[in-house]
Motif scaffolding. Structure first.
Motif, PDB file in Angstrom:
ATOM      1  N   VAL A 206     -41.135  79.190 -43.547  1.00 18.57           N
ATOM      2  CA  VAL A 206     -42.229  79.086 -44.511  1.00 18.57           C
ATOM      3  C   VAL A 206     -43.352  78.245 -43.910  1.00 18.57           C
ATOM      4  O   VAL A 206     -43.114  77.201 -43.288  1.00 18.57           O
ATOM      5  CB  VAL A 206     -41.720  78.451 -45.820  1.00 18.57           C
ATOM      6  CG1 VAL A 206     -42.858  78.261 -46.808  1.00 18.57           C
ATOM      7  CG2 VAL A 206     -40.614  79.309 -46.420  1.00 18.57           C
ATOM      8  N   ASN A 207     -44.598  78.693 -44.114  1.00 20.48           N
ATOM      9  CA  ASN A 207     -45.724  77.890 -43.651  1.00 20.48           C
ATOM     10  C   ASN A 207     -46.152  76.916 -44.737  1.00 20.48           C
ATOM     11  O   ASN A 207     -46.204  77.254 -45.921  1.00 20.48           O
ATOM     12  CB  ASN A 207     -46.909  78.763 -43.223  1.00 20.48           C
ATOM     13  CG  ASN A 207     -47.403  79.707 -44.285  1.00 20.48           C
ATOM     14  OD1 ASN A 207     -46.652  80.554 -44.758  1.00 20.48           O
ATOM     15  ND2 ASN A 207     -48.676  79.573 -44.651  1.00 20.48           N
ATOM     16  N   VAL A 208     -46.477  75.685 -44.327  1.00 20.54           N
ATOM     17  CA  VAL A 208     -46.905  74.658 -45.271  1.00 20.54           C
ATOM     18  C   VAL A 208     -48.423  74.588 -45.376  1.00 20.54           C
ATOM     19  O   VAL A 208     -48.955  73.854 -46.216  1.00 20.54           O
ATOM     20  CB  VAL A 208     -46.357  73.272 -44.871  1.00 20.54           C
ATOM     21  CG1 VAL A 208     -44.835  73.284 -44.894  1.00 20.54           C
ATOM     22  CG2 VAL A 208     -46.878  72.825 -43.513  1.00 20.54           C
ATOM     23  N   ASP A 209     -49.125  75.342 -44.543  1.00 23.58           N
ATOM     24  CA  ASP A 209     -50.577  75.299 -44.574  1.00 23.58           C
ATOM     25  C   ASP A 209     -51.140  76.614 -44.049  1.00 23.58           C
ATOM     26  O   ASP A 209     -50.410  77.460 -43.540  1.00 23.58           O
ATOM     27  CB  ASP A 209     -51.116  74.118 -43.746  1.00 23.58           C
ATOM     28  CG  ASP A 209     -50.710  74.188 -42.266  1.00 23.58           C
ATOM     29  OD1 ASP A 209     -50.064  75.180 -41.855  1.00 23.58           O
ATOM     30  OD2 ASP A 209     -51.039  73.258 -41.515  1.00 23.58           O
ATOM     31  N   LEU A 210     -52.448  76.761 -44.181  1.00 28.51           N
ATOM     32  CA  LEU A 210     -53.185  77.858 -43.581  1.00 28.51           C
ATOM     33  C   LEU A 210     -54.593  77.375 -43.286  1.00 28.51           C
ATOM     34  O   LEU A 210     -55.298  76.925 -44.193  1.00 28.51           O
ATOM     35  CB  LEU A 210     -53.251  79.083 -44.503  1.00 28.51           C
ATOM     36  CG  LEU A 210     -54.125  80.228 -43.997  1.00 28.51           C
ATOM     37  CD1 LEU A 210     -53.532  80.868 -42.748  1.00 28.51           C
ATOM     38  CD2 LEU A 210     -54.340  81.282 -45.077  1.00 28.51           C
TER      39      LEU A 210
END
Length: 266
Positions: A206-210
Motif C-alpha cells: 500500500v502506498n502512504v502518499d502520492l
C-alpha cells in the motif's frame, strides 16, 4: 456501472459532501477506495477553492502532494479546502478528505499562473497515435473496470515495470468531467499496481502518499504511465513513474510503499 465516481450531496466553494460509488472500489477490499478517486476529488476541491478565493482563471493546478492518513471508505466523504497562499504568480491550497469523524487524505495543491514561454520551450508535437494493443481486463475491481487500458509493456499481475495508457470513462461527479491534474492523479496512483514486484496474493504494498508534478498542463483523455517499483530490505519501497499525454512527457509521480505479507485465514 455508475454514472460517476461520486454523487454530490452538497457542495460549496470550500466544502463538499459526496457519496462514493462502486467505481471507487480499490484492489484490497470491497469497502475501501482506490487512491485515485479521493485524490482527484481533492484536486477538484482545491481548484474550486482557488477560483472562489482569487476570481482568476489563469491559475493551473500543476502539483499535488497527498498523504493517506487512513484508508478511504466507499461511503460518504467530505472535502474541506482552504487557500494558504494566493500570490500573483502562484497559489497553494490545502484539502482534507474525511469520512465520519476521521481524516483520510491531506492534499496540498500548487497552482501556477499561465504565461507565454513558448520561445524557450520546445513546441508540442502532433499527438501520437493510440497504441493498437488489446485491452487487458484482468483486474476485477470497480476502479480498474472504470478505465480503458492499453498495455505497451508488462501486464497487470505480472511482476516488473510496465508502460500503460489509461483513460477514465466516467466523470468525477455528475456534471464535472475529469481534466488536467485531477485526471492525471486519478490514474497515477495505479503506478505501483502496474509495476508491482510482489505477488498480489502473497503481499500487500500500500502506498502512504502520492506526489505528482507536471511541467505543463495535461492535455486530452489518455494518461500514459511508465512505472518502475524498487523494493527495500526494511519493509518499504518506492514507485517512480514518468507521466505523459499524447503530446509527450508531462510530469512525474512518486509513491512510498509499505510492504507486508498478507495474513492467511485459518
Amino acid at each position: 456501472m455508475s454514472a460517476a465516481y461520486f454523487s454530490v450531496v452538497e457542495e460549496t466553494p470550500l466544502t463538499g459532501r459526496y457519496l462514493s460509488n462502486p467505481p471507487t472500489v480499490g484492489p484490497w477490499a470491497d469497502h475501501l477506495q482506490h487512491g485515485g478517486p479521493p485524490n482527484a476529488l481533492a484536486v477538484a476541491a482545491a481548484e474550486r477553492a482557488v477560483r472562489a478565493e482569487t476570481g482568476r482563471e489563469d491559475l493551473v493546478a500543476l502539483r499535488v502532494a497527498a498523504e493517506f492518513i487512513g484508508a478511504v471508505p466507499v461511503d460518504e466523504v467530505r472535502t474541506t479546502a482552504r487557500v494558504i497562499r494566493a500570490a500573483r504568480s502562484a497559489a497553494l491550497a490545502e484539502v482534507v478528505v474525511s469520512a465520519g469523524e476521521r481524516e483520510c487524505v491531506h492534499a496540498r495543491v500548487w497552482f501556477v499562473r499561465t504565461a507565454d514561454t513558448s520561445r524557450v520551450a520546445p513546441p508540442l508535437g502532433e499527438p501520437v497515435d493510440l497504441p493498437d494493443v488489446a485491452v487487458n481486463r484482468d483486474w476485477d475491481f470497480g476502479w480498474a473496470r472504470s478505465l480503458e487500458w492499453r498495455f505497451v509493456r508488462g501486464l497487470p499481475g505480472a511482476p516488473g515495470g510496465s508502460e500503460a495508457w489509461a483513460r477514465p470513462t466516467l466523470p468525477l461527479t455528475d456534471g464535472h468531467e475529469l481534466f488536467g491534474l485531477a485526471r492525471v492523479v486519478m490514474v497515477a496512483d495505479s503506478a505501483s499496481g502496474i509495476s508491482a514486484e510482489l505477488d498480489w496474493q502473497e503481499w500487500s504494498f500500500v502506498n502512504v502518499d502520492l506526489d505528482v508534478h507536471l511541467a505543463r498542463p495535461f492535455r486530452g483523455e489518455w494518461v500514459v504511465m511508465d512505472a518502475e517499483t524498487h523494493l527495500g530490505e526494511d519493509g518499504s519501497g518506492l514507485t517512480r513513474s514518468t507521466l505523459s499525454d499524447r503530446h509527450g512527457i508531462v510530469g512525474a509521480g512518486l509513491q512510498t510503499l509499505v510492504l507486508a505479507p498478507l495474513r492467511r485465514a485459518g
